[in-house]
Motif scaffolding. Sequence first.
Motif, PDB file in Angstrom:
ATOM      1  N   GLY A 218      71.792  21.802 -18.875  1.00  0.00           N
ATOM      2  CA  GLY A 218      70.652  21.138 -19.488  1.00  0.00           C
ATOM      3  C   GLY A 218      69.779  22.031 -20.339  1.00  0.00           C
ATOM      4  O   GLY A 218      68.774  21.570 -20.888  1.00  0.00           O
ATOM      5  N   SER A 219      70.116  23.292 -20.487  1.00  0.00           N
ATOM      6  CA  SER A 219      69.291  24.242 -21.231  1.00  0.00           C
ATOM      7  C   SER A 219      69.222  23.858 -22.708  1.00  0.00           C
ATOM      8  O   SER A 219      70.237  23.518 -23.326  1.00  0.00           O
TER       9      SER A 219
ATOM     10  N   GLU B  27      77.533  19.194 -10.951  1.00  0.00           N
ATOM     11  CA  GLU B  27      76.477  18.196 -11.104  1.00  0.00           C
ATOM     12  C   GLU B  27      75.113  18.872 -11.277  1.00  0.00           C
ATOM     13  O   GLU B  27      74.297  18.451 -12.098  1.00  0.00           O
ATOM     14  N   GLU B  28      74.869  19.929 -10.500  1.00  0.00           N
ATOM     15  CA  GLU B  28      73.593  20.640 -10.604  1.00  0.00           C
ATOM     16  C   GLU B  28      73.414  21.292 -11.966  1.00  0.00           C
ATOM     17  O   GLU B  28      72.273  21.544 -12.387  1.00  0.00           O
TER      18      GLU B  28
ATOM     19  N   VAL C  47      68.674  26.552 -10.474  1.00  0.00           N
ATOM     20  CA  VAL C  47      68.054  25.251 -10.222  1.00  0.00           C
ATOM     21  C   VAL C  47      66.944  25.347  -9.180  1.00  0.00           C
ATOM     22  O   VAL C  47      65.912  24.678  -9.283  1.00  0.00           O
ATOM     23  N   THR C  48      67.118  26.202  -8.173  1.00  0.00           N
ATOM     24  CA  THR C  48      66.207  26.206  -7.021  1.00  0.00           C
ATOM     25  C   THR C  48      65.219  27.358  -7.015  1.00  0.00           C
ATOM     26  O   THR C  48      64.270  27.336  -6.217  1.00  0.00           O
TER      27      THR C  48
ATOM     28  N   ARG D 278      73.202  27.286  -8.624  1.00  0.00           N
ATOM     29  CA  ARG D 278      72.313  26.912  -7.521  1.00  0.00           C
ATOM     30  C   ARG D 278      70.987  27.660  -7.604  1.00  0.00           C
ATOM     31  O   ARG D 278      69.903  27.061  -7.450  1.00  0.00           O
TER      32      ARG D 278
ATOM     33  N   ARG E 134      73.432  20.160 -14.782  1.00  0.00           N
ATOM     34  CA  ARG E 134      72.583  19.351 -15.658  1.00  0.00           C
ATOM     35  C   ARG E 134      71.108  19.671 -15.456  1.00  0.00           C
ATOM     36  O   ARG E 134      70.286  19.401 -16.331  1.00  0.00           O
ATOM     37  N   GLN E 135      70.773  20.269 -14.286  1.00  0.00           N
ATOM     38  CA  GLN E 135      69.375  20.610 -13.999  1.00  0.00           C
ATOM     39  C   GLN E 135      69.013  22.031 -14.428  1.00  0.00           C
ATOM     40  O   GLN E 135      67.861  22.433 -14.322  1.00  0.00           O
ATOM     41  N   VAL E 136      69.984  22.798 -14.897  1.00  0.00           N
ATOM     42  CA  VAL E 136      69.707  24.158 -15.368  1.00  0.00           C
ATOM     43  C   VAL E 136      69.031  24.067 -16.717  1.00  0.00           C
ATOM     44  O   VAL E 136      69.575  23.496 -17.667  1.00  0.00           O
ATOM     45  N   THR E 137      67.829  24.634 -16.832  1.00  0.00           N
ATOM     46  CA  THR E 137      67.075  24.531 -18.083  1.00  0.00           C
ATOM     47  C   THR E 137      66.697  25.886 -18.671  1.00  0.00           C
ATOM     48  O   THR E 137      66.143  25.947 -19.758  1.00  0.00           O
TER      49      THR E 137
END
Length: 241
Positions: free
Chosen positions: A208-209, A175-176, A153-154, A150, A178-181
Amino acid sequence: MRFTSEQHLEDGVLEREFTLGEIPGTLWTTPGSAPAPLLLMPHNNGLPKADPRLVARGRHAAARGYAVASIDAAGCGERPRSAAAEQARAELRRAMRAGEPVDEIFESFIGPLVENAAPEWRTTLDALLELPEVGGPVGYAGGWTALGIRLAVTEPRIVAAGFFAGGYVPRAQREEARQVTVPLLFLLQWDDEGNPRQRALDLFDAFGSKEKTLHANLGGHLGTPAFEAEDAGRFYDRHLK
């Protein structure tokens, strides 16, 4: 932020307890150095910030030149837990004794813990970065993977993250993921009794990294080899120094 105690430790690290409103925390630093990059070191839900394993990790990282902070987030350590969380924990213990499925019980109280803890960590981060001895960038080095997802991502100030695969990650954070880069180091105990191996591997695959590294070691939940602390140190050195 108000510091309530300080202790100079034999390894040259300064350990200070603080309060920030209702949030109790600990900050480890090495006095006399330039403003240090910051590591946020949340712990798995329910453990206190004074847990010996957490303290040892904080001191080790501070001796390496980092400012390291841990807090007891809402519902963790000695802070009050909600009646719903206590009921869920009791049901979890009952289900585990009976050999029943526990995923839905985990969902019922870990999800709200993440929702409550994330804002407190952002508040703490704001206060820490105002201290003259603390600089950037910021890394996440915690055993609480769901919260780390969390925050990664934020919170754009976090530029690298290290996660342990040993805790339950709710569906929302899966699900979140996938937004971790940010660059990612993921530690997995191959024989962890409470975390199915395939679920951990699927989570690693979901991140997503573009730079992500998986370290898998034989052994159970508490069997992470000591040398992983040095490997993690090199990971943070690459991205925070």
